[in-house]
Motif scaffolding. Sequence first.
Motif, PDB file in Angstrom:
ATOM      1  N   PHE A 100       0.851  -1.187   0.016  1.00  0.00           N
ATOM      2  CA  PHE A 100       0.123   0.031  -0.116  1.00  0.00           C
ATOM      3  C   PHE A 100       0.893   1.398  -0.130  1.00  0.00           C
ATOM      4  CE2 PHE A 100      -2.129   3.483   2.449  1.00  0.00           C
ATOM      5  CZ  PHE A 100      -3.287   3.836   1.607  1.00  0.00           C
ATOM      6  N   ILE A 101       1.982   1.180   0.746  1.00  0.00           N
ATOM      7  CA  ILE A 101       2.677   2.443   0.858  1.00  0.00           C
ATOM      8  C   ILE A 101       3.600   2.624  -0.510  1.00  0.00           C
ATOM      9  CG2 ILE A 101       4.948   3.337   1.898  1.00  0.00           C
ATOM     10  CD1 ILE A 101       2.396   3.397   3.870  1.00  0.00           C
ATOM     11  N   LEU A 102       3.867   1.399  -1.019  1.00  0.00           N
ATOM     12  CA  LEU A 102       4.562   1.626  -2.374  1.00  0.00           C
ATOM     13  C   LEU A 102       3.512   2.188  -3.282  1.00  0.00           C
ATOM     14  CD1 LEU A 102       7.024   0.882  -4.087  1.00  0.00           C
ATOM     15  CD2 LEU A 102       5.869  -1.170  -4.468  1.00  0.00           C
ATOM     16  N   LYS A 103       2.554   1.754  -3.427  1.00  0.00           N
ATOM     17  CA  LYS A 103       1.480   2.507  -4.411  1.00  0.00           C
ATOM     18  C   LYS A 103       1.100   3.722  -4.124  1.00  0.00           C
ATOM     19  CE  LYS A 103      -0.920  -2.156  -5.473  1.00  0.00           C
ATOM     20  NZ  LYS A 103      -2.136  -2.833  -5.276  1.00  0.00           N
ATOM     21  N   LEU A 104       0.979   3.950  -2.652  1.00  0.00           N
ATOM     22  CA  LEU A 104       0.559   5.448  -2.597  1.00  0.00           C
ATOM     23  C   LEU A 104       1.839   6.346  -2.781  1.00  0.00           C
ATOM     24  CD1 LEU A 104      -1.198   7.343  -0.842  1.00  0.00           C
ATOM     25  CD2 LEU A 104       0.097   6.732   1.167  1.00  0.00           C
ATOM     26  N   TYR A 105       2.894   6.006  -2.749  1.00  0.00           N
ATOM     27  CA  TYR A 105       4.030   6.751  -2.952  1.00  0.00           C
ATOM     28  C   TYR A 105       3.804   7.336  -4.693  1.00  0.00           C
ATOM     29  CZ  TYR A 105       8.890   8.082  -4.120  1.00  0.00           C
ATOM     30  OH  TYR A 105       9.870   8.890  -4.534  1.00  0.00           O
ATOM     31  N   SER A 109      -1.433  12.954  -6.834  1.00  0.00           N
ATOM     32  CA  SER A 109      -2.752  13.977  -6.673  1.00  0.00           C
ATOM     33  C   SER A 109      -3.041  13.503  -5.273  1.00  0.00           C
ATOM     34  CB  SER A 109      -3.234  14.458  -7.563  1.00  0.00           C
ATOM     35  OG  SER A 109      -4.406  15.201  -7.123  1.00  0.00           O
ATOM     36  N   LYS A 110      -3.879  14.672  -4.531  1.00  0.00           N
ATOM     37  CA  LYS A 110      -4.582  14.256  -3.313  1.00  0.00           C
ATOM     38  C   LYS A 110      -5.762  14.139  -3.808  1.00  0.00           C
ATOM     39  CE  LYS A 110      -5.995  15.497   1.096  1.00  0.00           C
ATOM     40  NZ  LYS A 110      -5.311  16.118   2.553  1.00  0.00           N
ATOM     41  N   LEU A 115      -7.451   7.114  -4.563  1.00  0.00           N
ATOM     42  CA  LEU A 115      -6.846   7.200  -3.397  1.00  0.00           C
ATOM     43  C   LEU A 115      -8.298   6.976  -2.257  1.00  0.00           C
ATOM     44  CD1 LEU A 115      -4.725   8.097  -1.772  1.00  0.00           C
ATOM     45  CD2 LEU A 115      -5.390  10.594  -1.892  1.00  0.00           C
ATOM     46  N   PRO A 116      -9.551   7.468  -2.618  1.00  0.00           N
ATOM     47  CA  PRO A 116     -10.465   7.246  -1.726  1.00  0.00           C
ATOM     48  C   PRO A 116     -10.650   5.583  -1.514  1.00  0.00           C
ATOM     49  CG  PRO A 116     -11.286   8.773  -2.911  1.00  0.00           C
ATOM     50  CD  PRO A 116      -9.896   8.138  -3.690  1.00  0.00           C
ATOM     51  N   GLU A 117     -10.593   4.865  -2.635  1.00  0.00           N
ATOM     52  CA  GLU A 117     -10.899   3.339  -2.376  1.00  0.00           C
ATOM     53  C   GLU A 117      -9.709   2.647  -1.956  1.00  0.00           C
ATOM     54  OE1 GLU A 117     -11.636  -0.337  -5.571  1.00  0.00           O
ATOM     55  OE2 GLU A 117     -12.166   1.531  -6.252  1.00  0.00           O
ATOM     56  N   MET A 118      -8.450   2.995  -2.324  1.00  0.00           N
ATOM     57  CA  MET A 118      -7.075   2.301  -1.793  1.00  0.00           C
ATOM     58  C   MET A 118      -7.183   2.636  -0.201  1.00  0.00           C
ATOM     59  SD  MET A 118      -4.168   3.596  -4.227  1.00  0.00           S
ATOM     60  CE  MET A 118      -2.895   3.558  -3.186  1.00  0.00           C
ATOM     61  N   ILE A 119      -7.464   4.025   0.114  1.00  0.00           N
ATOM     62  CA  ILE A 119      -7.564   4.073   1.712  1.00  0.00           C
ATOM     63  C   ILE A 119      -8.522   3.147   2.352  1.00  0.00           C
ATOM     64  CG2 ILE A 119      -7.967   5.840   3.514  1.00  0.00           C
ATOM     65  CD1 ILE A 119      -6.442   7.669   1.721  1.00  0.00           C
ATOM     66  N   ASN A 120      -9.883   3.276   1.768  1.00  0.00           N
ATOM     67  CA  ASN A 120     -10.912   2.490   2.491  1.00  0.00           C
ATOM     68  C   ASN A 120     -10.384   1.005   2.529  1.00  0.00           C
ATOM     69  OD1 ASN A 120     -12.672   4.755   3.183  1.00  0.00           O
ATOM     70  ND2 ASN A 120     -13.431   4.566   1.216  1.00  0.00           N
TER      71      ASN A 120
END
Length: 175
Positions: A100-105, A109-110, A115-120
């Motif tokens: 997840f951290i790797l993908k988030l990197y 853009s915020k 982003l919302p689906e990944m975070i959820n």
Amino acid sequence: MAQKNRLQFIILGLLNIESKTGYDLTKAFDSDIGEFWTANHSQIYPLLKKMEQEQLITHHEIQAGPKLVKKSYDITPNGKELFEKWLKEPSEADNSHDEFILKLYFIDSKTSPLLPEMINEQKQARQEKLNHLKQQMKDKFPTEKTKQNQNGHYNVLKHAIQRENDYLKWLDEIK
């Protein structure tokens, strides 16, 4: 610096507690040790053979059924000495692999629609993990005496619970 075979030290540590079969060692990675380190039988069994050749461990046979004989492994004095030496060495900082951290990197853009689906998804997975850890704490450490008798295990589990709480808090902050 050469990479240490940490799995070897985990096996020595488990055998330092009590004699275990290869199956018992593998199962330890499905439960307690699996909370912070992974290994499978294809890694464990060849390493057991190598460690026995190096005289770090030995085995004795136990009758597990009318026709089934299992090897139960024990730490040797050489293994105990190596394990205790390893315990005294400084620990290297080693970050685990968090996909997840790797993908988030790579989310630039915020306002990315990903982003919302990944975070959820990550929040759900982390909450499930936290619930599991809390249940482990209840099951394994129901009394102060059990906490004192297995202090290291208790503190590792306590750390894992704190880690998941902090991760969930961080996920709320990055929404």
